[in-house]
Design an enzyme around this catalytic site. Structure first.
Site, mmCIF file in Angstrom:
data_model
loop_
_atom_site.group_PDB
_atom_site.id
_atom_site.type_symbol
_atom_site.label_atom_id
_atom_site.label_comp_id
_atom_site.label_asym_id
_atom_site.label_seq_id
_atom_site.Cartn_x
_atom_site.Cartn_y
_atom_site.Cartn_z
ATOM 1 N N GLY A 1 7.370 2.820 3.934
ATOM 2 C CA GLY A 1 6.636 1.838 3.167
ATOM 3 C C GLY A 1 6.687 0.461 3.799
ATOM 4 N N VAL B 1 -2.105 6.600 1.875
ATOM 5 C CA VAL B 1 -1.512 7.932 1.821
ATOM 6 C C VAL B 1 -0.385 7.981 0.801
ATOM 7 C CG1 VAL B 1 0.169 7.554 3.688
ATOM 8 C CG2 VAL B 1 -0.718 9.860 3.255
ATOM 9 N N ASP B 2 0.288 6.858 0.544
ATOM 10 C CA ASP B 2 1.335 6.862 -0.477
ATOM 11 C C ASP B 2 0.744 7.097 -1.861
ATOM 12 O OD1 ASP B 2 0.051 4.376 -0.331
ATOM 13 O OD2 ASP B 2 1.866 3.235 -0.828
ATOM 14 N N ARG B 3 -0.406 6.482 -2.147
ATOM 15 C CA ARG B 3 -1.059 6.718 -3.431
ATOM 16 C C ARG B 3 -1.560 8.155 -3.526
ATOM 17 N NH1 ARG B 3 -5.581 2.301 -3.818
ATOM 18 N NH2 ARG B 3 -5.935 3.222 -5.887
ATOM 19 N N TYR C 1 -12.306 8.198 -4.444
ATOM 20 C CA TYR C 1 -12.845 7.269 -3.457
ATOM 21 C C TYR C 1 -14.021 7.890 -2.690
ATOM 22 C CZ TYR C 1 -9.362 3.460 -3.496
ATOM 23 O OH TYR C 1 -8.593 2.375 -3.825
ATOM 24 N N LEU D 1 12.213 2.506 4.438
ATOM 25 C CA LEU D 1 11.988 3.887 4.854
ATOM 26 C C LEU D 1 12.868 4.767 3.985
ATOM 27 C CD1 LEU D 1 11.045 6.172 6.826
ATOM 28 C CD2 LEU D 1 13.067 5.613 8.203
ATOM 29 N N LYS D 2 12.245 5.725 3.300
ATOM 30 C CA LYS D 2 13.002 6.691 2.503
ATOM 31 C C LYS D 2 12.874 8.051 3.168
ATOM 32 C CE LYS D 2 12.455 6.381 -2.010
ATOM 33 N NZ LYS D 2 11.792 6.260 -3.328
#
Length: 245
Positions: free
Chosen positions: A9, A101-103, A93, A13-14
């Site tokens: 993010g 890509v996170d969403r 969209y 970083l996770k």
């Protein structure tokens, strides 16, 4: 063969291991300065990784730094990307690639939980997305997070502190007023979004919160569900052999 998930993010970083049954192991996080990782960021990783599945919304140079670090120990690296349709989820969209890509992965994980959800990501930005029980994404909103609002005010008026204060409905001091205004703006946006979601779905739609700043809002949203690893949950579904089915 070990498999690992990486969610890069804008501030952290996770990462976590993924077992053969698709379960996510212990999630770890490291901060970055948007340009580079601190030395030793990868000490928690095994010497060899069979597969790495990566989701990134960070700047290209930081994404390259992550991929370079993984390439030294990983047999295969897969970079997740937003798709118009995936595992029953249909993105609203008209240009799906423009949805972060996170969403996309958070929506994928939310859909897998069943039922409609208002998916709320609280990080640098505050994102809100509606997915109904049939997997149809109705679209969403993007706004500054409460933390970013505070930072922006501080940048323009240094006498206004960038953090601190307590939420009050009507504050009697500047610190509390700032906290109340910025948090209240986010809560107002969520209340309006929930009203719109109920109209679209014909019933109340629960909130599903994730992101590093979610904790600041949860105290004011007692009915919300907290899913701190939601993006990694979606990435785990992306990584399944039958992922697009």
């Amino acid at each position: 063969m070990s498999r690992w998930l990486f969610d890069l993010g804008n501030s952290r970083l996770k990462f976590a291991p993924l077992d053969d049954a698709g379960r996510i192991g212990r999630v770890q996080a490291v901060a970055h300065d948007a340009r580079a990782f601190a030395p030793g960021w990868d000490d928690a990783l095994p010497a060899r990784i069979g597969e790495a599945h990566v989701a990134s919304v960070a700047a290209p140079e930081l994404r390259v730094a992550l991929l370079d670090g993984l390439a030294r120990r990983c047999g295969r690296i897969e970079l997740a990307a937003t798709q118009a349709r995936w595992a029953g989820l249909r993105i609203a969209y008209t240009e799906p690639a423009r949805l972060g890509v996170d969403r996309f992965l958070a929506l994928l994980a939310a859909h897998a939980r069943g039922g409609p959800w208002l998916v709320v990501g609280v990080g640098t930005a505050l994102t809100v997305d509606l997915v109904d029980g049939d997997g149809r994404h109705h679209g969403g909103r993007i706004a500054p997070s409460p933390a970013l609002m505070r930072q922006a005010l501080h940048a323009r008026a240094a006498q206004l502190p960038a953090a601190g204060g307590r939420y009050r409905e009507f504050a009697a001091g500047t610190d509390d007023a700032l906290e109340s205004g910025c948090t209240g703006a986010a809560l107002g946006l969520l209340a309006r979004s929930q009203a719109g979601a109920q109209e679209a779905c014909g019933a109340a739609v629960p909130l599903l919160l994730h992101g590093g700043g979610a904790g600041a809002l949860l105290a004011h949203l007692p009915q919300a569900v907290h899913a701190p690893a939601l993006v990694l949950e979606g990435l785990a579904r992306w990584a399944r052999p039958d992922a697009s089915a």
